[in-house]
Design an enzyme around this catalytic site. Structure first.
Site, PDB file in Angstrom:
ATOM      1  N   ARG A  64       0.818  -1.212   0.000  1.00 11.60           N
ATOM      2  CA  ARG A  64       0.000   0.000   0.000  1.00 11.60           C
ATOM      3  C   ARG A  64       0.858   1.272   0.000  1.00 11.60           C
ATOM      4  O   ARG A  64       0.527   2.252  -0.655  1.00 11.60           O
ATOM      5  CB  ARG A  64      -0.921  -0.038   1.229  1.00 11.60           C
ATOM      6  CG  ARG A  64      -1.854   1.124   1.365  1.00 11.60           C
ATOM      7  CD  ARG A  64      -2.849   0.871   2.472  1.00 11.60           C
ATOM      8  NE  ARG A  64      -3.902  -0.033   2.052  1.00 11.60           N
ATOM      9  CZ  ARG A  64      -4.998   0.354   1.411  1.00 11.60           C
ATOM     10  NH1 ARG A  64      -5.199   1.615   1.124  1.00 11.60           N
ATOM     11  NH2 ARG A  64      -5.922  -0.529   1.071  1.00 11.60           N
ATOM     12  N   HIS A 108     -19.243  12.231   0.323  1.00 13.21           N
ATOM     13  CA  HIS A 108     -19.668  10.960   0.910  1.00 13.21           C
ATOM     14  C   HIS A 108     -21.194  10.936   0.939  1.00 13.21           C
ATOM     15  O   HIS A 108     -21.822  11.924   1.326  1.00 13.21           O
ATOM     16  CB  HIS A 108     -19.097  10.824   2.324  1.00 13.21           C
ATOM     17  CG  HIS A 108     -19.463   9.525   2.964  1.00 13.21           C
ATOM     18  ND1 HIS A 108     -18.925   8.322   2.566  1.00 13.21           N
ATOM     19  CD2 HIS A 108     -20.341   9.230   3.961  1.00 13.21           C
ATOM     20  CE1 HIS A 108     -19.447   7.350   3.283  1.00 13.21           C
ATOM     21  NE2 HIS A 108     -20.312   7.870   4.142  1.00 13.21           N
ATOM     22  N   ASP A 140      -8.952  13.616   5.732  1.00 11.55           N
ATOM     23  CA  ASP A 140      -7.693  13.398   6.440  1.00 11.55           C
ATOM     24  C   ASP A 140      -7.355  11.910   6.345  1.00 11.55           C
ATOM     25  O   ASP A 140      -7.854  11.218   5.465  1.00 11.55           O
ATOM     26  CB  ASP A 140      -7.764  13.937   7.882  1.00 11.55           C
ATOM     27  CG  ASP A 140      -8.831  13.233   8.708  1.00 11.55           C
ATOM     28  OD1 ASP A 140      -9.279  12.136   8.318  1.00 11.55           O
ATOM     29  OD2 ASP A 140      -9.211  13.781   9.760  1.00 11.55           O
ATOM     30  N   GLY A 142      -8.232   9.418   8.044  1.00  8.45           N
ATOM     31  CA  GLY A 142      -9.231   8.467   8.493  1.00  8.45           C
ATOM     32  C   GLY A 142     -10.184   8.068   7.371  1.00  8.45           C
ATOM     33  O   GLY A 142     -10.038   8.477   6.216  1.00  8.45           O
ATOM     34  N   ASP A 144     -13.421   8.656   5.834  1.00  9.88           N
ATOM     35  CA  ASP A 144     -14.492   9.657   5.741  1.00  9.88           C
ATOM     36  C   ASP A 144     -14.511  10.578   6.960  1.00  9.88           C
ATOM     37  O   ASP A 144     -15.585  10.972   7.439  1.00  9.88           O
ATOM     38  CB  ASP A 144     -15.854   8.981   5.531  1.00  9.88           C
ATOM     39  CG  ASP A 144     -15.900   8.209   4.227  1.00  9.88           C
ATOM     40  OD1 ASP A 144     -15.381   8.722   3.224  1.00  9.88           O
ATOM     41  OD2 ASP A 144     -16.429   7.083   4.208  1.00  9.88           O
TER      42      ASP A 144
HETATM   43  C1  GRF Z   1     -20.918   8.802  -4.668  1.00  9.45           C
HETATM   44  O1  GRF Z   1     -22.120   8.705  -3.942  1.00  9.45           O
HETATM   45  C2  GRF Z   1     -19.736   8.928  -3.768  1.00  9.45           C
HETATM   46  O2  GRF Z   1     -19.937   9.741  -2.676  1.00  9.45           O
HETATM   47  C3  GRF Z   1     -19.579   7.490  -3.356  1.00  9.45           C
HETATM   48  O3  GRF Z   1     -19.747   6.778  -4.554  1.00  9.45           O
HETATM   49  C4  GRF Z   1     -20.592   7.514  -5.402  1.00  9.45           C
HETATM   50  C5  GRF Z   1     -19.856   7.771  -6.681  1.00  9.45           C
HETATM   51  O4  GRF Z   1     -20.736   7.746  -7.731  1.00  9.45           O
HETATM   52  N1  GRF Z   1     -18.324   7.256  -2.702  1.00  9.45           N
HETATM   53  P1  GRF Z   1     -20.268   8.136  -9.212  1.00  9.45           P
HETATM   54  O5  GRF Z   1     -19.061   7.278  -9.546  1.00  9.45           O
HETATM   55  O6  GRF Z   1     -19.933   9.591  -9.194  1.00  9.45           O
HETATM   56  O7  GRF Z   1     -21.427   7.832 -10.067  1.00  9.45           O
END
Ligand code: GRF
Length: 197
Positions: A64, A108, A140, A142, A144
């Site tokens: 990673r 998110h 950051d 973490g 989300d």
């Molecule tokens: C969004 O809801 C984002 O927040 C989540 O995955 C989705 C991405 O959708 N992590 P897209 O690829 O933009 O259609």
């Protein structure tokens, strides 16, 4: 305002940003779109929009930290003002976070700090919340976590499935993202969103 966007999925949120930038309603330049996988639909969307793309394929690295280093170097080569995680499904490591501290934005599909992680919509639905939503925040190290810049609420319907709820959340997520990016492009700083209390 130069933006490098990172995405792992279909890139429908990113499409909204690319469209707004192309039409001039959003004063940003997406200088590159990167992914951790060559299969991301977001890469095809970016290429169709004439935007440079790159892949730092997670599967091709032994560990990673090496992947994270390569991602950091590649992203930094575009000298972005901000890096946007738009459905980027890997946690960026300490080197990346340090390189773009305070300038790495994430969206998110839940009202953080509730329901972080890869299945925020499913988790909220299973918990039985009546109001779901989305968050734009500074990322950051973490999962989300990091200072919240903006949120929007989305009512949950009795008939909702994970998919129908996520699609309605994404509509708000796109709006929120465009508002925040517009404000940052106009000179607002991430710190300005977090009043001291
Ligand atoms: C969004 O809801 C984002 O927040 C989540 O995955 C989705 C991405 O959708 N992590 P897209 O690829 O933009 O259609």
């Amino acid at each position: 305002m130069r933006i490098v966007a990172l995405a792992s999925g279909s890139g429908s949120n990113l499409q909204a940003v690319m469209d707004a930038a192309a039409s001039g309603t959003l004063d940003v330049e997406i200088v590159a779109v990167g992914s951790d996988t060559p299969d991301a639909g977001a890469l095809a969307r970016a290429a169709a929009a004439g935007i440079e793309t790159f892949v730092v394929d997670f599967a091709r690295f032994d560990d990673r930290a090496a992947w994270n280093h390569a991602l950091t170097v590649k992203t930094a080569s575009y000298a972005p003002d901000y890096v946007l995680s738009s459905g980027f499904m890997r946690i960026a490591g300490p080197e990346f976070i340090a390189a773009f501290e305070g300038r790495y934005l994430n969206t998110h599909p839940a009202l953080l700090p509730a329901f972080p992680g890869a299945h925020g919509v499913r988790d909220a639905l299973r918990y039985g919340v009546k109001v779901a939503g989305c968050t734009v925040h500074v990322a950051d190290a973490g999962v989300d976590t990091g200072p919240i810049l903006a949120q929007a609420a989305v009512p949950v319907l009795d008939t909702d499935t994970e998919q129908t709820l996520h699609e309605r959340i994404k509509v708000q997520e796109r709006n929120l993202l465009l508002v925040v990016l517009g404000e940052l492009a106009a000179g607002k700083a991430p710190e300005d969103y977090a009043p001291r209390r």
